[in-house]
Design a protein around this motif. Structure first.
Motif, PDB file in Angstrom:
ATOM      1  N   GLY A 186       4.356 -10.372  13.314  1.00  0.00           N
ATOM      2  CA  GLY A 186       5.028  -9.857  12.282  1.00  0.00           C
ATOM      3  C   GLY A 186       4.325 -10.138  11.020  1.00  0.00           C
ATOM      4  N   LEU A 187       3.767 -11.480  10.901  1.00  0.00           N
ATOM      5  CA  LEU A 187       2.954 -11.596   9.752  1.00  0.00           C
ATOM      6  C   LEU A 187       1.699 -10.621   9.589  1.00  0.00           C
ATOM      7  CD1 LEU A 187       2.630 -15.490  10.163  1.00  0.00           C
ATOM      8  CD2 LEU A 187       3.892 -14.285   8.369  1.00  0.00           C
ATOM      9  N   VAL A 188       0.921 -10.374  10.596  1.00  0.00           N
ATOM     10  CA  VAL A 188      -0.169  -9.307  10.653  1.00  0.00           C
ATOM     11  C   VAL A 188       0.585  -7.864  10.092  1.00  0.00           C
ATOM     12  CG1 VAL A 188      -1.663  -8.165  11.894  1.00  0.00           C
ATOM     13  CG2 VAL A 188      -1.606 -10.515  12.215  1.00  0.00           C
ATOM     14  N   ILE A 189       1.516  -7.557  10.556  1.00  0.00           N
ATOM     15  CA  ILE A 189       1.969  -6.196  10.208  1.00  0.00           C
ATOM     16  C   ILE A 189       2.323  -6.022   8.905  1.00  0.00           C
ATOM     17  CG2 ILE A 189       3.829  -4.536  10.715  1.00  0.00           C
ATOM     18  CD1 ILE A 189       3.812  -5.220  13.861  1.00  0.00           C
ATOM     19  N   TYR A 190       3.147  -7.184   8.328  1.00  0.00           N
ATOM     20  CA  TYR A 190       3.756  -7.074   6.899  1.00  0.00           C
ATOM     21  C   TYR A 190       2.590  -7.519   6.121  1.00  0.00           C
ATOM     22  CZ  TYR A 190       5.702  -8.803   2.526  1.00  0.00           C
ATOM     23  OH  TYR A 190       6.083  -8.781   1.272  1.00  0.00           O
ATOM     24  N   ILE A 215      10.368  -4.019   0.040  1.00  0.00           N
ATOM     25  CA  ILE A 215      11.307  -3.666   0.999  1.00  0.00           C
ATOM     26  C   ILE A 215      11.022  -2.724   2.219  1.00  0.00           C
ATOM     27  CG2 ILE A 215      13.741  -2.532   1.233  1.00  0.00           C
ATOM     28  CD1 ILE A 215      14.080  -3.423  -1.716  1.00  0.00           C
ATOM     29  N   ALA A 216      10.202  -1.690   1.856  1.00  0.00           N
ATOM     30  CA  ALA A 216       9.418  -0.949   2.970  1.00  0.00           C
ATOM     31  C   ALA A 216       8.789  -1.682   4.002  1.00  0.00           C
ATOM     32  CB  ALA A 216       8.841   0.172   2.397  1.00  0.00           C
ATOM     33  N   ALA A 217       7.878  -2.560   3.451  1.00  0.00           N
ATOM     34  CA  ALA A 217       6.865  -3.352   4.258  1.00  0.00           C
ATOM     35  C   ALA A 217       7.921  -4.174   5.452  1.00  0.00           C
ATOM     36  CB  ALA A 217       6.046  -3.744   3.778  1.00  0.00           C
ATOM     37  N   SER A 218       8.911  -4.935   4.846  1.00  0.00           N
ATOM     38  CA  SER A 218       9.729  -5.654   5.541  1.00  0.00           C
ATOM     39  C   SER A 218      10.462  -5.065   6.359  1.00  0.00           C
ATOM     40  CB  SER A 218      10.675  -6.346   4.561  1.00  0.00           C
ATOM     41  OG  SER A 218      10.142  -7.073   3.514  1.00  0.00           O
ATOM     42  N   TRP A 236       8.285  -1.496  -9.749  1.00  0.00           N
ATOM     43  CA  TRP A 236       7.127  -0.480  -8.941  1.00  0.00           C
ATOM     44  C   TRP A 236       7.026  -1.371  -7.523  1.00  0.00           C
ATOM     45  CZ3 TRP A 236       5.201   4.035  -8.320  1.00  0.00           C
ATOM     46  CH2 TRP A 236       3.881   4.220  -7.784  1.00  0.00           C
ATOM     47  N   ARG A 237       6.873  -2.657  -7.552  1.00  0.00           N
ATOM     48  CA  ARG A 237       6.451  -3.307  -6.260  1.00  0.00           C
ATOM     49  C   ARG A 237       7.730  -3.766  -5.234  1.00  0.00           C
ATOM     50  NH1 ARG A 237       1.324  -7.311  -7.698  1.00  0.00           N
ATOM     51  NH2 ARG A 237       0.157  -5.590  -8.382  1.00  0.00           N
ATOM     52  N   THR A 265      -0.248  -5.218   1.524  1.00  0.00           N
ATOM     53  CA  THR A 265      -1.627  -4.846   1.131  1.00  0.00           C
ATOM     54  C   THR A 265      -1.934  -3.438   0.806  1.00  0.00           C
ATOM     55  OG1 THR A 265      -2.154  -7.161   1.868  1.00  0.00           O
ATOM     56  CG2 THR A 265      -3.883  -5.582   0.798  1.00  0.00           C
ATOM     57  N   LEU A 266      -1.810  -2.764   1.990  1.00  0.00           N
ATOM     58  CA  LEU A 266      -2.235  -1.384   1.850  1.00  0.00           C
ATOM     59  C   LEU A 266      -1.230  -0.460   1.176  1.00  0.00           C
ATOM     60  CD1 LEU A 266      -3.893   0.895   3.397  1.00  0.00           C
ATOM     61  CD2 LEU A 266      -2.197   1.064   4.930  1.00  0.00           C
ATOM     62  N   ILE A 267      -0.071  -0.589   1.033  1.00  0.00           N
ATOM     63  CA  ILE A 267       0.792   0.166  -0.018  1.00  0.00           C
ATOM     64  C   ILE A 267       1.022  -0.285  -1.262  1.00  0.00           C
ATOM     65  CG2 ILE A 267       2.212   0.958   1.734  1.00  0.00           C
ATOM     66  CD1 ILE A 267       4.552  -0.818   1.082  1.00  0.00           C
ATOM     67  N   GLY A 268       0.401  -1.574  -1.552  1.00  0.00           N
ATOM     68  CA  GLY A 268       0.346  -2.301  -2.927  1.00  0.00           C
ATOM     69  C   GLY A 268       1.554  -2.944  -3.392  1.00  0.00           C
ATOM     70  N   ALA A 269       2.234  -3.462  -2.363  1.00  0.00           N
ATOM     71  CA  ALA A 269       3.281  -4.443  -2.500  1.00  0.00           C
ATOM     72  C   ALA A 269       2.966  -5.384  -3.027  1.00  0.00           C
ATOM     73  CB  ALA A 269       4.305  -4.652  -1.229  1.00  0.00           C
ATOM     74  N   VAL A 270       1.817  -6.137  -2.547  1.00  0.00           N
ATOM     75  CA  VAL A 270       1.072  -7.364  -2.856  1.00  0.00           C
ATOM     76  C   VAL A 270      -0.390  -7.100  -3.050  1.00  0.00           C
ATOM     77  CG1 VAL A 270       0.621  -9.480  -2.197  1.00  0.00           C
ATOM     78  CG2 VAL A 270       2.812  -8.800  -1.364  1.00  0.00           C
ATOM     79  N   GLN A 271      -0.849  -7.849  -3.832  1.00  0.00           N
ATOM     80  CA  GLN A 271      -2.432  -7.743  -4.399  1.00  0.00           C
ATOM     81  C   GLN A 271      -3.095  -8.937  -4.477  1.00  0.00           C
ATOM     82  OE1 GLN A 271      -3.249  -4.816  -7.439  1.00  0.00           O
ATOM     83  NE2 GLN A 271      -2.099  -3.067  -6.634  1.00  0.00           N
TER      84      GLN A 271
END
Length: 537
Positions: free
Chosen positions: A511-515, A472-475, A466-467, A520-526
């Motif tokens: 780049g750090l801020v955007i990623y 990949i998308a956020a990167s 799921w994650r 966090t917004l799309i749930g890749a990392v919580q």
């Protein structure tokens, strides 16, 4: 100790070491650039450093830690300590003999590592012409090039580093199995501090820069071994040498180390093969070295750190017959590693030139060298996720006392790398060598995964499935933003050093801020998962 906290400990010290390593390489680039002295030193340092990586992060660690962990769990500390002392004594004797032989035959060792150094600086030759030159050199070793002679002299000085670092690997394995990761992770910091002191404080008083750097390697090896001896003493686990012994456990260790040399060290062997071929192109060894140093930062922070922590953790869970826990541990390790590796990969591919220009383009390091190094860095960066995954998947075999299967996969990777390196070098020069390393590493990872899955030793769980696409998308979004930002900041990246550094800092921070926000917004990392992992034992 919690898995996540252990990874942070190792990763934190590794991060400090890699940052200091950048300072070291910036100083080296400014002092000797990418010329013949740099090529000679990098080759002289490459051989003991190759063994260091294979031993400390590979074959020895892969064979020793599961046996030592089993003894701790089943036989107690006294038996484990006796085994460690036997290994220390046996290893020390073997290393002394090996070092003496290598130093005595260093001209032949250098010929294997860098045959292209027989060419005069700036000269080129086909493979057939180089073969003829090697044959003439073997029959008449006089009159070789200055760079070849220099590499031989520096290699004699640096090779004893292998002796100290192999013993450091043993003590690191003991401490890691005891779940005391800090001292072993901090040892590379000592190497970089020694270099920084030598380059900034000692180098100005000596004309022979290669000689100063080579002796610095030896001094750093002594200092690192001293640090680990003190750490073991504080852990009340003295590993004092005893009489060499080929006990049953010792024979098992040696048997498993054989295939482990290739399986755990495949990437390093591939890099070494690349160095051999790169010696045919002027300054190519240096270009690949500096590119390697950049991508080694995320590899060390993530791949090496996670691999070091996973091996004893998986070994203990499997010794307790906890297959489910071992599978969960590996999944969470891969998830955390990819959440950090994929954005780093995207950033390195999006702006390699900006990174190289800011870090290295000073003093003797020219714009031409920056362009060549940046191209190699982009090629290496495409393989960064594979390099990291290799460090995570191999412990799943090693923890089950299987070094043969990864050996077979590594052999496939090495053969493929040799073939691709020779082919692509003819077309793309040093960039082809980096690409060959990347492709062969991805093949190795795919083979490891297929075997683990088919044997039922690893199942990708629903959370990772799921994650991972979200990571990949956020990167990719972050990489697009960095590429656009690099074009906008190009005038500053071509300006004075302060402007370059500020421009790169803006890109990295952006780049750090955007990623971070997007992941966090799309749930890749919580964040709650990370906090929970740090609390979990």
């Amino acid at each position: 100790m919690a898995l996540g906290r252990s990874m942070l400990t190792v990763g934190g010290f590794t991060g400090i070491s890699r940052i200091l390593g950048f300072v070291r390489d910036i100083l080296i680039a400014a002092v000797i650039g990418a010329g013949p002295v740099a090529d000679a030193f990098f080759v002289a340092f490459k051989l003991p450093n190759l063994f260091r990586r294979i031993f400390a992060e590979g074959a020895f660690n892969a064979a020793f830690v599961p046996i030592f962990s089993r003894k701790l769990e089943q036989d107690g500390e006294d038996e484990a300590q006796t085994f460690a002392r036997q290994v220390f004594a046996t290893l020390a004797v073997v290393l002394v003999v090996l070092s003496i032989l290598a130093m005595a035959f260093m001209p032949w060792v250098t010929l294997v590592l860098a045959p292209g150094f027989l060419l005069e600086e700036g000269a080129s030759a086909s493979y057939a012409e180089l073969g003829d030159l090697i044959v003439r050199h073997l029959s008449d070793p006089t009159g070789v090039s200055e760079k070849f002679d220099l590499a031989v002299s520096l290699g004699v000085i640096t090779f004893p580093y292998l002796f100290f670092m192999s013993l450091v690997a043993l003590l690191s394995g003991v401490l890691n199995a005891l779940r005391r990761f800090a001292a072993a992770a901090a040892a590379p910091v000592v190497l970089n501090l020694c270099f920084i002191v030598a380059l900034a404080g000692v180098m100005p008083f000596f004309e022979d820069k290669g000689l100063v750097m080579s002796w610095t390697v030896v001094v750093a090896g002594v200092a690192q071994l001293a640090l680990l001896v003190v750490a073991c003493h504080r852990a009340k686990f003295l590993v004092l040498p005893s009489r060499p012994s080929f006990s049953k456990d010792m024979r098992t260790l040696l048997k498993r180390m054989g295939p482990g040399v290739l399986s755990a060290g495949a990437m390093q062997i591939n890099v070494q093969i690349g160095t051999l071929i790169a010696s045919l192109q002027a300054s190519a060894v240096s270009y690949l070295y500096y590119a390697d140093r950049v991508y080694q930062l995320p590899l060390g922070l993530i791949g090496v750190a996670f691999g070091i922590v996973l091996l004893p953790e998986l070994s203990r869970r499997l010794a307790a017959s906890d297959e489910t826990g071992a599978n969960t541990t590996l999944n969470r390790g891969i998830e955390m590693a990819m959440a950090l590796t994929l954005p780093a990969t995207a950033a390195l591919i999006a702006m390699p030139w900006a990174i190289v220009v800011v870090l290295f383009e000073h003093g003797q390091f020219s714009r031409e060298a920056s362009d060549a190094t940046a191209a190699a860095l982009m090629a290496y960066s495409a393989g960064l996720p594979a390099f990291v995954l290799m460090k995570l998947l191999q412990p799943a075999f090693f923890a089950r006392h299987d070094t043969v299967t990864p050996f077979r996969m590594a052999l496939l990777s090495i053969v493929l790398n040799i073939v691709l390196s020779f082919i692509l070098f003819q077309k793309l020069g040093h960039i082809g060598i980096a690409l060959a390393t990347t492709v062969s590493s991805w093949v190795n990872v795919l083979a490891l995964y297929i075997v683990l899955r088919n044997r039922g030793h690893y199942r990708v769980d629903a959370r990772l499935i799921w994650r991972l696409p979200k990571i990949i998308a956020a990167s990719l979004v972050m990489a697009s933003a960095l590429w656009a930002g690099k074009r906008w900041l190009l005038p500053f990246l071509n300006g004075p050093l302060l402007e370059k550094a500020l421009a790169l800092a803006v890109l990295v921070a952006g780049g750090l801020v955007i990623y971070g926000l997007l992941a966090t917004l799309i749930g890749a990392v919580q964040l709650r998962d990370l906090k929970g992992l740090l609390r979990r034992s």
